[in-house]
Design an enzyme around this catalytic site. Structure first.
Site, PDB file in Angstrom:
ATOM      1  N   TYR A 161     -16.029  -2.743   6.782  1.00 52.12           N
ATOM      2  CA  TYR A 161     -14.686  -2.236   7.121  1.00 52.12           C
ATOM      3  C   TYR A 161     -14.377  -2.565   8.584  1.00 52.12           C
ATOM      4  O   TYR A 161     -13.303  -3.098   8.908  1.00 52.12           O
ATOM      5  CB  TYR A 161     -14.680  -0.720   6.879  1.00 52.12           C
ATOM      6  CG  TYR A 161     -13.381  -0.013   7.190  1.00 52.12           C
ATOM      7  CD1 TYR A 161     -12.246  -0.241   6.433  1.00 52.12           C
ATOM      8  CD2 TYR A 161     -13.314   0.925   8.220  1.00 52.12           C
ATOM      9  CE1 TYR A 161     -11.067   0.438   6.696  1.00 52.12           C
ATOM     10  CE2 TYR A 161     -12.141   1.614   8.491  1.00 52.12           C
ATOM     11  CZ  TYR A 161     -11.016   1.368   7.730  1.00 52.12           C
ATOM     12  OH  TYR A 161      -9.853   2.053   7.994  1.00 52.12           O
ATOM     13  N   LYS A 186     -11.604  -4.960  10.359  1.00 54.22           N
ATOM     14  CA  LYS A 186     -10.618  -4.390  11.285  1.00 54.22           C
ATOM     15  C   LYS A 186     -10.580  -5.183  12.591  1.00 54.22           C
ATOM     16  O   LYS A 186      -9.513  -5.478  13.119  1.00 54.22           O
ATOM     17  CB  LYS A 186     -10.899  -2.908  11.543  1.00 54.22           C
ATOM     18  CG  LYS A 186     -10.551  -2.009  10.369  1.00 54.22           C
ATOM     19  CD  LYS A 186      -9.057  -2.048  10.071  1.00 54.22           C
ATOM     20  CE  LYS A 186      -8.700  -1.442   8.744  1.00 54.22           C
ATOM     21  NZ  LYS A 186      -7.300  -1.626   8.367  1.00 54.22           N
ATOM     22  N   GLN A 246      -2.511   6.924   0.771  1.00 46.92           N
ATOM     23  CA  GLN A 246      -2.422   8.180   1.522  1.00 46.92           C
ATOM     24  C   GLN A 246      -1.322   8.127   2.584  1.00 46.92           C
ATOM     25  O   GLN A 246      -0.477   9.012   2.660  1.00 46.92           O
ATOM     26  CB  GLN A 246      -3.766   8.492   2.209  1.00 46.92           C
ATOM     27  CG  GLN A 246      -3.778   9.854   2.890  1.00 46.92           C
ATOM     28  CD  GLN A 246      -4.757   9.957   4.060  1.00 46.92           C
ATOM     29  OE1 GLN A 246      -5.338   8.966   4.505  1.00 46.92           O
ATOM     30  NE2 GLN A 246      -4.950  11.158   4.572  1.00 46.92           N
ATOM     31  N   GLY A 285       0.830  -1.220   0.000  1.00 49.08           N
ATOM     32  CA  GLY A 285       0.000   0.000   0.000  1.00 49.08           C
ATOM     33  C   GLY A 285       0.856   1.258   0.000  1.00 49.08           C
ATOM     34  O   GLY A 285       0.431   2.309   0.477  1.00 49.08           O
TER      35      GLY A 285
HETATM   36  C1  AKB Z   1     -11.988   5.949   7.020  1.00 50.45           C
HETATM   37  O1  AKB Z   1     -12.631   7.000   7.168  1.00 50.45           O
HETATM   38  O2  AKB Z   1     -12.440   4.929   6.501  1.00 50.45           O
HETATM   39  C2  AKB Z   1     -10.570   5.911   7.576  1.00 50.45           C
HETATM   40  C3  AKB Z   1     -10.573   5.399   8.981  1.00 50.45           C
HETATM   41  C4  AKB Z   1     -10.944   6.289  10.079  1.00 50.45           C
HETATM   42  O3  AKB Z   1     -10.253   4.273   9.197  1.00 50.45           O
HETATM   43  N1  AKB Z   1      -9.985   7.196   7.499  1.00 50.45           N
END
Ligand code: AKB
Length: 311
Positions: free
Chosen positions: A137, A141, A7, A3
């Site tokens: 997400y 995580k 960013q 990656g």
């Molecule tokens: C997102 O907004 O998905 C990321 C994060 C806070 O993990 N910047």
């Protein structure tokens, strides 16, 4: 570093090259084109994290001893394509951990404020608390945090990581996150003197300026292992603000700046399920974490650097 064109990766590679020597930090990307800075300052390899062989080849070729695994999909894009998000975020991590086990590498993997959910205490969110995220997400995580802990306990892989908040930088824009508004706002303030925010007023989230995020990733990997009670998911934060707070701070420098709102229900729901502000005392106690930037100093620096860049 996987990656490496993203960013955070694009800046972390350069910070690590400065610290460890250019030749010792291998930047690895997949689809995104690397910047000139990245290409000219040290080795670059193409890695598809879905294919553990390509990871293993690079690790063997360069005798890698630490993998920074940053290749991942962020919250909003993940929600638009949950199957792909699972594949990239989970199978990519699994492949990296397997290579690390085989070649005895340490592994840094970032978790996120996204690992929390609506039933998590939202204020002073503790280090160890309820984690029932409602986004794909967040699911990846939490699973990633647990998988990294497992590889440490079961196989002795030196896995470490932090739960990053929204990261703000003037170098490479983020792609597809819920906290991206806090980067866009600075670009639009300089370009147009106005910004339409996709989160509503009063949406408090943890945030951090890039230099502090880089410091967190480097410091946790250099921390004395004997002091670590946690490993893979340290809460780290630098500030907590809502859209109107950052707009007011920008107005201190650009008095004519105007912000209005056009709320995106998907990203608003994600933000509402995340903490307002985390308690990062475990990171402070176990490895001396402490940020240098707050909203005022970050805003001043962002506006200065971006004005030069956009000119
Ligand atoms: C997102 O907004 O998905 C990321 C994060 C806070 O993990 N910047």
């Amino acid at each position: 570093m996987t990656g490496a064109c993203g960013q955070i990766g694009s800046e972390l590679v350069l910070a690590l090259r400065e610290r460890c020597g250019n030749e010792h930090v291998i930047a690895a990307g997949h689809k995104t084109k690397p910047s000139e800075d990245l290409l000219n300052s040290g080795p670059f390899e193409s890695i598809d994290c879905a294919d553990s062989n390509t990871i293993g080849e690079v690790v063997r070729k360069h005798k890698v001893n630490t993998i920074y695994h940053l290749a991942a999909m962020l919250s909003a894009v993940a929600e638009a394509n949950p199957q792909q998000a699972w594949d990239v975020n989970m199978n990519g991590l699994y492949n990296v951990l397997e290579v690390a086990r085989e070649y005895d590498c340490a592994v840094f993997t970032p978790s996120s404020i996204g690992a929390f959910g609506p039933t998590t205490p939202q204020d002073s969110t503790p280090q160890d608390t309820i984690q029932r995220p409602t986004t794909i997400y967040g699911v990846t995580k939490v699973a990633g945090e647990l998988l990294c802990d497992y590889y440490y306990r079961k196989f002795g892989v030196d896995t470490r990581g932090v739960r990053w908040p929204g990261i703000i930088s003037h170098v490479t824009p983020p792609g597809g996150g819920t906290t991206d508004y806090a980067v866009e706002i600075y670009y639009e303030a300089i370009r147009q003197c106005r910004y339409t925010c996709f989160l509503k007023a009063g949406t408090y989230l943890d945030m951090m300026y890039m230099p502090d995020a880089l410091k967190a990733a480097i410091d946790i990997m250099e921390a004395d292992a004997n002091r670590l009670k946690h490993r893979n998911a340290f809460n780290v934060t630098a500030m907590s603000f809502a859209p109107e707070n950052i707009a007011n701070e920008i107005k201190e420098h650009i008095p004519g700046f105007v912000m209005d709102y056009d709320v995106d229900p998907v990203r608003q729901a994600i933000a509402d399920s995340w903490p307002n502000c985390m308690d990062d005392s475990a990171a402070r106690e176990e490895w001396g974490w402490g940020p240098q930037y707050n909203l005022a100093s970050m805003t001043q620096d962002m506006l200065e650097k971006l004005s030069q860049k956009l000119q």
